[in-house]
Design a protein around this motif. Sequence first.
Motif: not given
Length: 129
Positions: A1-22
């Motif tokens: 299980m991954i904590d919410k902070t780590t998930l947020k960091q990974e989500a930010d990386k994905l947002f930076a490299s993709t055009s996804y909004e959600v």
Amino acid sequence: MIDKTTLKQEADKLFASTSYEVLWGSPAGEFFTSEKIGSLSLKEGQKLIKFEKTETKELNANDTIAKIKAVTSLEALKEFEGDERKSVKSVYDWKQKQLTEAINVVGAKTVGTAPAVAGNGNTDTDTKK
């Protein structure tokens, strides 16, 4: 299980490299663009976490120029490297030149002659052994 902070960091990386909004993140560290599809990967009692892309506000040119002028190292200057606005670019180039010149040794010259050095890197003492 991954904590919410780590998930947020990974989500930010994905947002930076993709055009996804959600994105929807699972406790297993997987991301989905659809809540319905993401929910299929969950075990009983688990929930998806919704992440939304946050827009980063770009500084106006005057604020950016002021920050560039305050920079004291080439490393810190790199933050502004990609800014293509003409006024910002010219100040960036000026500051980069200024910082580079501060690094270079100005007016260095050789005085006298260096002692002869033998092939092994030691000073040749000729008769002294």
